[in-house]
Design a protein around this motif. Structure first.
Motif, PDB file in Angstrom:
ATOM      1  N   UNK A  32       0.817  -1.213   0.000  1.00  0.00           N
ATOM      2  CA  UNK A  32       0.000   0.000   0.000  1.00  0.00           C
ATOM      3  C   UNK A  32       0.847   1.259   0.000  1.00  0.00           C
ATOM      4  N   UNK A  33       1.741   1.337   0.978  1.00  0.00           N
ATOM      5  CA  UNK A  33       2.411   2.617   1.232  1.00  0.00           C
ATOM      6  C   UNK A  33       3.585   2.856   0.286  1.00  0.00           C
ATOM      7  N   UNK A  34       4.340   1.818   0.001  1.00  0.00           N
ATOM      8  CA  UNK A  34       5.543   2.009  -0.808  1.00  0.00           C
ATOM      9  C   UNK A  34       5.215   1.862  -2.289  1.00  0.00           C
ATOM     10  N   UNK A  35       4.554   0.762  -2.629  1.00  0.00           N
ATOM     11  CA  UNK A  35       4.273   0.503  -4.038  1.00  0.00           C
ATOM     12  C   UNK A  35       2.976   1.168  -4.498  1.00  0.00           C
ATOM     13  N   UNK A  85       0.006  -0.344  -4.820  1.00  0.00           N
ATOM     14  CA  UNK A  85      -0.844  -1.205  -5.658  1.00  0.00           C
ATOM     15  C   UNK A  85      -2.047  -1.759  -4.887  1.00  0.00           C
ATOM     16  N   UNK A  86      -1.910  -1.897  -3.596  1.00  0.00           N
ATOM     17  CA  UNK A  86      -3.001  -2.428  -2.770  1.00  0.00           C
ATOM     18  C   UNK A  86      -3.430  -3.822  -3.205  1.00  0.00           C
ATOM     19  N   UNK A  87      -2.461  -4.650  -3.587  1.00  0.00           N
ATOM     20  CA  UNK A  87      -2.792  -6.016  -4.025  1.00  0.00           C
ATOM     21  C   UNK A  87      -2.970  -6.951  -2.834  1.00  0.00           C
ATOM     22  N   UNK A  88      -2.390  -6.607  -1.704  1.00  0.00           N
ATOM     23  CA  UNK A  88      -2.413  -7.528  -0.571  1.00  0.00           C
ATOM     24  C   UNK A  88      -3.350  -7.036   0.527  1.00  0.00           C
ATOM     25  N   UNK A 119      -6.698   4.489 -10.369  1.00  0.00           N
ATOM     26  CA  UNK A 119      -6.176   3.277  -9.750  1.00  0.00           C
ATOM     27  C   UNK A 119      -6.423   3.406  -8.253  1.00  0.00           C
ATOM     28  N   UNK A 120      -6.217   2.358  -7.473  1.00  0.00           N
ATOM     29  CA  UNK A 120      -6.632   2.404  -6.067  1.00  0.00           C
ATOM     30  C   UNK A 120      -6.133   3.665  -5.357  1.00  0.00           C
ATOM     31  N   UNK A 121      -7.068   4.425  -4.833  1.00  0.00           N
ATOM     32  CA  UNK A 121      -6.798   5.625  -4.035  1.00  0.00           C
ATOM     33  C   UNK A 121      -6.086   6.721  -4.813  1.00  0.00           C
ATOM     34  N   UNK A 122      -6.099   6.632  -6.143  1.00  0.00           N
ATOM     35  CA  UNK A 122      -5.554   7.699  -6.981  1.00  0.00           C
ATOM     36  C   UNK A 122      -6.534   7.912  -8.124  1.00  0.00           C
ATOM     37  N   UNK A 123      -6.919   9.160  -8.342  1.00  0.00           N
ATOM     38  CA  UNK A 123      -7.674   9.400  -9.568  1.00  0.00           C
ATOM     39  C   UNK A 123      -7.371  10.804 -10.061  1.00  0.00           C
ATOM     40  N   UNK A 124      -7.292  10.914 -11.377  1.00  0.00           N
ATOM     41  CA  UNK A 124      -6.931  12.201 -11.971  1.00  0.00           C
ATOM     42  C   UNK A 124      -8.106  13.161 -11.846  1.00  0.00           C
ATOM     43  N   UNK A 125      -7.802  14.417 -11.523  1.00  0.00           N
ATOM     44  CA  UNK A 125      -8.844  15.436 -11.524  1.00  0.00           C
ATOM     45  C   UNK A 125      -9.326  15.673 -12.953  1.00  0.00           C
ATOM     46  N   UNK A 126      -8.367  15.657 -13.874  1.00  0.00           N
ATOM     47  CA  UNK A 126      -8.719  15.828 -15.286  1.00  0.00           C
ATOM     48  C   UNK A 126      -7.912  14.860 -16.127  1.00  0.00           C
ATOM     49  N   UNK A 127      -8.579  14.151 -17.014  1.00  0.00           N
ATOM     50  CA  UNK A 127      -7.888  13.359 -18.013  1.00  0.00           C
ATOM     51  C   UNK A 127      -8.217  13.972 -19.368  1.00  0.00           C
ATOM     52  N   UNK A 128      -7.254  14.674 -19.936  1.00  0.00           N
ATOM     53  CA  UNK A 128      -7.473  15.287 -21.248  1.00  0.00           C
ATOM     54  C   UNK A 128      -7.031  14.262 -22.290  1.00  0.00           C
ATOM     55  N   UNK A 129      -8.025  13.514 -22.788  1.00  0.00           N
ATOM     56  CA  UNK A 129      -7.720  12.408 -23.706  1.00  0.00           C
ATOM     57  C   UNK A 129      -7.661  12.949 -25.129  1.00  0.00           C
TER      58      UNK A 129
END
Lengths: 80, 957
Positions: free
Chosen positions: B188-191, B193-196, B453-463
């Protein structure tokens, strides 16, 4: 693609990307760019193409090529 | 000797306020917010612990670190109790001794006592703590419920879980788990990914990957953080299980991406037992990814070429030979060709995977030995526009920050980069900051992981549509200027005001507004406006970018647009801001610094500059050619045209990595002497006449320079199995062509670099040994390097705003080629895959796939997994489709890690106007169903196989 066609495309592209600065500066910038980054044989190819009429050269690119030709920059020799 | 970093138990506090307390009778002064555990360790007292590590936030679960504090009740955990002024702490009292021993007894009552045959034997914190607390007896035995044995009283033990060996690099042995949560917290904290997680409660608590899946089937990205965090043998490297504990280690630098992680190569003799990320490494701070941590097995792969080889023609099989003959052949052929075709008919390509010292010698050989400047490097095809763009605007061809800087960023703009795949360790550091609340703007045609992704999301995604970076960046600037959000003080005091005014007039034109640009970018103007406002007003704004910026016909223009944006908002010259290229290869920054470009001597000084040339001429005792040489694409053009005939390529695979494969192949085929120095018979070697076996980063000393300008040591941990380090091979050639080179070690090469390069003046191996790493410039003014550039002034003096006119690429979609192909990378593979394909990393990525939106797929009758052909104006190739909405309709995407994919048969020869960096990211294509590989792929496969034939020669030869 022939070498000349490629050189013409390249200098036209430089000219288009500097055109926003206005003709005079764009011509100088284009000539300077070619002088700084092109190997002598590429510059010689451009000069030869210009001497042959310079088909395909945009206005700025043509003016820049003429500026290069006129500047008589350190002699341009083929593959040497 | 094994290098062991001190574990202080909890992270350092950044507080400036100091607190004094007494621990075991001694006064200790530490920053406020420090834990008692850390304060004690700083004073030299190690309090027993199991769940604590200074890589992780304190957790307080293991109950081993209890202490007594005068005047307070109970026995607080020292890891979760912060210091306060005047505390009097005792770390060893009868009361805490009894508790610790009792707790340890409980741990051991459910832990196998197979220490002698355990992989962690000698490196087990549980064993150490049992010793530290004086455990002598376990009163509870194993007769009750346990997790240790698979059967109990002849009945299957339902508490028992067998080993998970699904991951090729590490094994999870649940019977050894003490549920300290360190692996879960590391994930969680270092990587990030929250896989475990820990499933169950109480005695049922188990470490679980994903939803009780195998590690391989879960979201785990195999970064190794959990393995490193594990205090027991629950998570162990398979190499450790197979080999045993290492006995010595050396700190070295990863040879994969531009992050430049520091690793401890842990050795037994000359065998690598494991690579462990080095906590004191300033680029990675103790973290790693699946490539650097695990994928080093290529160094001893059976396909590695260990003997020099020659052949008369590319249709012949290779013939193994002696170094003498091979080097002699290179020297005589290059001389013959220069005599026959002119001096300018030869050249070299330096490797961004090799050390600074290796690279410096190759460009020196070309310039001093052959009298030409025809030397280039793979940066041509990746970050040459960064060099051009940042040099023009700021005055220095490098990123402005260190990686630590991201910890101070408030708004992060990521454009044309996919850090979690391409630069994973920095990606993790960025995600950590985002979880702390920094805002995120992603500009990318594809929905990269960072967008959501887990606990991260972009405020804006300019695609945006591929190829419209300049349009969107200029329109962001338009919003900032038209709404008065620029930083006038910064502009006035730090920048060329006349250039700013001209730029402002340009940017303010209506055609640069987001509304006008929407037609090109496909991004709603409102989103661009909102993102621009956020960037300009959200605090420290940092820009991170990658090849999605540079590999375009306007790559250099986009770099300048990013620089404009940073200057206009005052985001330059302090931690948390800046313009930061995420560089592709481990030493691409270094190879550029070392004079790998045909127009520049080391230190980015133009070859036409007399003073610089004179300096080198005096040192090298030669006359340098004052004219710029050929860049890689120009070399290939000149080869086809007839004036370029011989090429020495150190550690690059241009046939696979460079665009328009047919053109590269015809250029190579036209040459009379192609010399490859590499680990493997790569694709380019199909066209080679001499093969010189190269060495890996494990087999030579030297330095790499990462994306932060950080020069870091590469240390030899084993003898080169090919016989020589790469710098030695180049020296052999140099001596054979008559140069008086006598370098005994790379130290002397670095001394020469320092002598001749103003930004390296103060760099020595001694200083690197002392400081660990140095960020250039390192000179009299900055004797220990310089983390953040352009603090008081720009390198060029005043920052220069450049007008960035959007000029659409010549590569257009139309009825015949309606889709845009863009390319990128994946986490588990690296570049052309020559290294990673020869490791177990292939379990994550066996083949390159074509990502296509379900809508486009349906129109073409393509199902997931079907073979499809991708056809462009340059060529066609076939691969299997992957249906996904990560790409927008109209855009398709692939990676290029496998040679059979032939992705570059499709890419064109369009390139950046300023640097000729190829336009990989925009190719107009059509996609149609197919039955399998194209004829060309089949033919190429046969040709490649044929050109890899080797005739062994008797040892008596």
């Amino acid at each position: 693609m022939s070498m000349n066609k490629k050189l013409v495309d390249m200098i036209n592209q430089i000219a288009r990307n500097t055109a926003i600065q206005g003709d005079e500066r764009a011509i100088a910038a284009t000539a300077d760019h070619v002088r700084k980054f092109w190997d002598p044989r590429m510059r010689a190819g451009l000069m030869a193409h210009l001497a042959d009429g310079g088909a395909g050269l945009d206005d700025i690119a043509r003016a820049a090529s003429m500026k290069l030709a006129a500047s008589n920059a350190p002699e341009v020799h083929n593959a040497d | 000797m094994l290098i062991k970093e001190t574990d202080y138990g909890t992270p350092a506090s950044v507080s400036k306020e100091l607190v004094t307390l007494t621990i075991d009778g001694s006064e200790v002064t530490v920053p406020a917010g420090t834990s008692i555990m850390r304060a004690a360790m700083e004073a030299g007292t190690e309090i027993p612990k199991l769940c604590a590590s200074d890589m992780l936030e304190s957790f307080g679960s293991c109950r081993m670190c209890l202490v007594e504090i005068e005047g307070r009740n109970g026995t607080p955990a020292s890891c979760t109790t912060p210091v306060s002024p005047g505390l009097v702490v005792k770390t060893q009292t009868q009361r805490v001794k009894d508790i610790r021993r009792g707790v340890m007894e409980l741990y051991i009552s459910d832990h196998p006592l197979d220490c002698l045959t355990c992989a962690a034997n000698g490196d087990c914190e549980l064993q150490d703590m049992a010793g530290a607390v004086g455990l002598r007896d376990v009163r509870y035995g194993y007769d009750g419920a346990n997790h240790v044995f698979d059967t109990q009283a002849n009945l299957p033990n339902t508490n028992f879980l067998s080993k998970d060996t699904s991951n090729p690099y590490f094994t999870y042995d649940p019977s050894k788990c003490i549920v300290c949560n360190r692996c879960v917290r590391a994930c969680e904290e270092v990587q990030g990914t929250f896989a475990l997680t820990i499933t169950g409660r109480g005695f049922d608590s188990r470490v679980s990957a994903g939803m009780s899946e195998s590690f391989l089937a879960s979201e785990c990205v195999s970064c190794g953080a959990c393995v490193q965090a594990c205090p027991t043998a629950t998570l162990s490297e398979n190499s450790l299980i197979e080999t045993g504990q290492p006995e010595h280690s050396k700190v070295t630098t990863c040879a994969y991406c531009g992050v430049g992680c520091a690793f401890k190569a842990e050795m037994r003799g000359e065998e690598v037992v494991r690579m462990v990320p080095y906590k004191d490494g300033k680029a990675n701070r103790g973290h790693s990814c699946v490539k650097g941590r695990f994928a080093y097995g290529y160094a001893t792969h059976k396909e590695r070429i260990l003997k020099p080889m020659v052949r008369e023609s590319i249709n012949d099989p290779w013939r193994e030979t002696t170094w003498d003959e091979a080097i002699g052949r290179v020297a005589s052929e290059f001389k013959r060709i220069q005599n026959q075709y002119g001096k300018g008919s030869v050249g070299g390509i330096t490797s961004s995977r090799c050390t600074n010292e290796d690279v410096f010698l190759v460009q020196k050989l070309i310039r001093q030995g052959f009298g030409v400047n025809n030397v280039d490097t793979c940066a041509r095809v990746c970050h040459s526009p960064t060099g051009y763009g940042l040099k023009t605007t700021f005055g220095e061809s490098a990123g402005t920050q260190d990686f630590d800087s991201v910890e101070h960023s408030d708004v992060i703009l990521v454009i044309g980069a996919n850090p979690t795949d391409g630069h994973p360790v920095f990606g993790s550091r960025m995600k950590k900051r985002l979880r702390q609340g920094a805002r995120l703007i992603v500009v990318d045609p594809r929905r990269i992981d960072l967008v959501k992704s887990p606990h991260v999301s972009a405020d804006y995604h300019l695609a945006l549509k591929p190829g419209t970076n300049v349009a969107i960046m200029t329109s962001m600037a338009h919003v900032i200027l038209s709404e008065g959000l620029e930083n006038t003080d910064f502009i006035k005091s730090r920048c060329d005001v006349a250039a700013f005014e001209e730029w402002r007039a340009f940017v303010m034109r209506d055609r640069n507004s987001p509304e006008a640009m929407e037609a090109y970018t496909g991004v709603p103007a409102d989103e661009v406006r909102a993102a621009a406002r956020l960037f300009a007003t959200g605090g420290n704004g940092a820009i991170y970018y990658g090849l999605g910026v540079t590999e375009h016909s306007q790559g250099s223009t986009t770099v300048m647009a990013l620089a404009n944006l940073a200057m206009a908002t005052g985001n330059i010259g302090r931690p948390g801001v800046g313009v930061n290229p995420l560089r592709g290869q481990n030493n691409v920054q270094g190879s550029c610094d070392m004079g790998s470009f045909p127009h520049e001597l080391p230190g980015y000084r133009h070859i036409s500059d007399v003073a610089t040339r004179t300096l080198f001429e005096a040192d090298w005792n030669c006359t340098l050619n004052p004219e710029p040489g050929l860049r890689i694409p120009n070399m290939l053009d000149a080869a086809v045209e007839g004036s370029f005939r011989a090429l020495y390529i150190q550690g690059e695979d241009i046939l696979q990595s460079d665009p328009d494969t047919h053109h590269v192949a015809s250029g190579l085929a036209a040459m009379e002497c192609v010399v490859i120095q590499d680990l493997f018979l790569n694709e380019t070697a199909n066209y080679a006449h001499v093969f010189l076996p190269g060495s890996t980063f494990l087999e030579k000393d030297g330095t790499f320079t990462n994306a932060e300008r950080r020069i870091q040591p590469v240390r030899k941990v084993m003898s080169p199995i090919n016989g020589y380090g790469d710098w030695e091979i180049t020296q052999l050639i140099a001596r054979e062509v008559g140069l008086d080179w006598n370098y005994q070690t790379p130290i002397e090469i670095m001394d020469e670099i320092a002598r001749l390069t103003p930004t390296f003046t103060g760099v020595t191996y001694d200083k690197l040994e002392r400081l660990g790493s140095i960020q250039w410039p390192c000179n009299e003014e900055h004797p220990e390097g310089f983390p953040v550039m352009h603090v008081e002034n720009f390198t060029r003096g005043l920052g220069l705003f450049m007008m960035t006119d959007y000029i659409p690429t010549d590569e257009r979609t139309g009825p015949r080629f309606p889709l845009i192909l863009t390319t990128g990378r994946i986490l588990s593979q690296y570049n052309v895959g020559a290294q990673t394909r020869r490791t177990d990393n292939v379990v994550w990525h066996e083949e390159d796939r074509l990502e296509i939106h379900p809508h486009d797929a349906e129109q073409r009758g393509v199902n997931d997994g079907d073979w499809v052909t991708v056809r462009s104006r340059s060529g066609e190739t076939a691969l299997r489709a992957l249906l996904t909405d990560r790409v927008a309709p109209g855009v398709v995407y692939t990676t290029f890690h496998h040679p059979m994919t032939q992705a570059n048969v499709v890419t064109t020869d369009h390139s950046d106007w300023a640097t000729n960096c190829p336009e990989y990211k925009v190719t107009a294509v059509q996609v149609s169903p197919s039955n399998g590989p194209t004829d060309y792929q089949e033919e190429y496969s046969d040709f490649a196989e044929k050109s890899r034939r080797i005739v062994a020669v008797d040892a008596a030869e």
